[in-house]
Design an enzyme around this catalytic site. Structure first.
Site, PDB file in Angstrom:
ATOM      1  N   LYS A  83      14.811  25.651 -41.352  1.00 47.60           N
ATOM      2  CA  LYS A  83      14.415  24.246 -41.491  1.00 47.60           C
ATOM      3  C   LYS A  83      15.588  23.457 -42.052  1.00 47.60           C
ATOM      4  O   LYS A  83      16.094  23.763 -43.144  1.00 47.60           O
ATOM      5  CB  LYS A  83      13.269  24.165 -42.499  1.00 47.60           C
ATOM      6  CG  LYS A  83      11.999  23.562 -41.958  1.00 47.60           C
ATOM      7  CD  LYS A  83      10.925  23.694 -43.018  1.00 47.60           C
ATOM      8  CE  LYS A  83       9.857  22.672 -42.817  1.00 47.60           C
ATOM      9  NZ  LYS A  83       8.856  22.733 -43.888  1.00 47.60           N
TER      10      LYS A  83
HETATM   11  C1  E4P Z   1       5.741  21.359 -43.685  1.00 45.04           C
HETATM   12  O1  E4P Z   1       6.580  21.761 -42.931  1.00 45.04           O
HETATM   13  C2  E4P Z   1       5.974  20.222 -44.599  1.00 45.04           C
HETATM   14  O2  E4P Z   1       7.003  20.520 -45.490  1.00 45.04           O
HETATM   15  C3  E4P Z   1       4.690  19.899 -45.311  1.00 45.04           C
HETATM   16  O3  E4P Z   1       3.660  19.812 -44.343  1.00 45.04           O
HETATM   17  C4  E4P Z   1       4.776  18.628 -46.142  1.00 45.04           C
HETATM   18  O4  E4P Z   1       3.494  18.321 -46.615  1.00 45.04           O
HETATM   19  P1  E4P Z   1       3.238  17.281 -47.802  1.00 45.04           P
HETATM   20  O5  E4P Z   1       3.598  15.916 -47.323  1.00 45.04           O
HETATM   21  O6  E4P Z   1       1.762  17.415 -48.087  1.00 45.04           O
HETATM   22  O7  E4P Z   1       4.089  17.727 -48.958  1.00 45.04           O
END
Ligand code: E4P
Length: 218
Positions: A83
């Site tokens: 990522k």
């Molecule tokens: C996943 O890849 C993301 O990092 C995550 O869904 C972010 O979610 P949030 O906005 O609830 O922190």
């Protein structure tokens, strides 16, 4: 649409994996930090539970640092997807990783233009954060629709991974709009299975059966 689970908690992943609907896992630095355990240990344990892609997020701000982390993460499990953040440096790293055949997930996407750039850099996944857009009064799901339109127009293979999911309606809309994946927190994944009429229906069927005096043997 595939479901990924959005957590770094092993108990949640083990439980959700047993339900048979989870195809992958997404983590981020906040989710990993909550577990207070070594990063590598967490990812290796996840890899023993889930066959599919596991997104592991880089922390460096420059592309060389991201690439160094990516090469290390890739040794933890063959299922690791790197990522990278949606920045110029993140896209430089994405382009290089894609050339090396390493899967990537460009995260923190808030516009369709950002998604287009990530796709051009060769991202395997883009992660638009719908909940965080809703939080600031914008329409998170409209972004999914815009990205779907752009990707279909040019036959991009980059998959749309709807992230920052806050409730079951986000999941339904993501499926209706043709998102390839939704990454869902454990609590919301569990909610998807339930309806009060399902529970009361089961209770009623069992009560009627009991009243009848019939045996439960086939
Ligand atoms: C996943 O890849 C993301 O990092 C995550 O869904 C972010 O979610 P949030 O906005 O609830 O922190």
């Amino acid at each position: 649409m595939q479901f990924f689970i959005d957590t770094a908690n092993i108990d949640e992943i083990r439980e959700a994996a047993s339900w048979g609907t989870v195809a992958g896992v997404t983590t981020n630095p906040s989710l990993v930090a909550k577990e207070s355990r070594p990063h590598r240990e967490i990812i290796e344990e996840i890899s023993a539970l889930i066959d599919g892609p596991i997104s592991v997020e880089t922390l460096s701000l420059d592309s060389l640092g991201m690439l160094k982390e990516a090469h290390e993460f890739a040794t933890w499990s063959p299922n690791v997807v790197i990522k990278c953040p949606m920045t110029i440096e993140g896209l430089k790293a994405t382009k290089q990783l894609s050339a090396e055949g390493i899967k990537t997930n460009v995260t923190l996407i808030f516009t369709a233009n950002q998604a287009l750039l990530a796709a051009l850099a060769g991202a395997t996944y883009v992660s638009p954060f719908v909940g965080r857009l809703d939080d600031i009064g914008q329409d998170g799901m409209a972004l999914i629709q815009d990205i779907r339109t752009v990707f279909d127009q040019y036959y991009f293979e980059t998959q749309i991974l709807t992230a920052s999911v806050r409730h079951p309606q986000h999941v339904l809309r993501a499926a209706q709009l043709g998102s390839d994946v939704a990454t869902v927190p454990f609590k919301i994944l569990k909610q998807l299975y339930s309806h009060p009429l399902t529970d009361s229906g089961i209770e009623k069927f069992l009560a009627d059966w009991k009243k009848s005096g019939l045996s439960t043997d086939a």
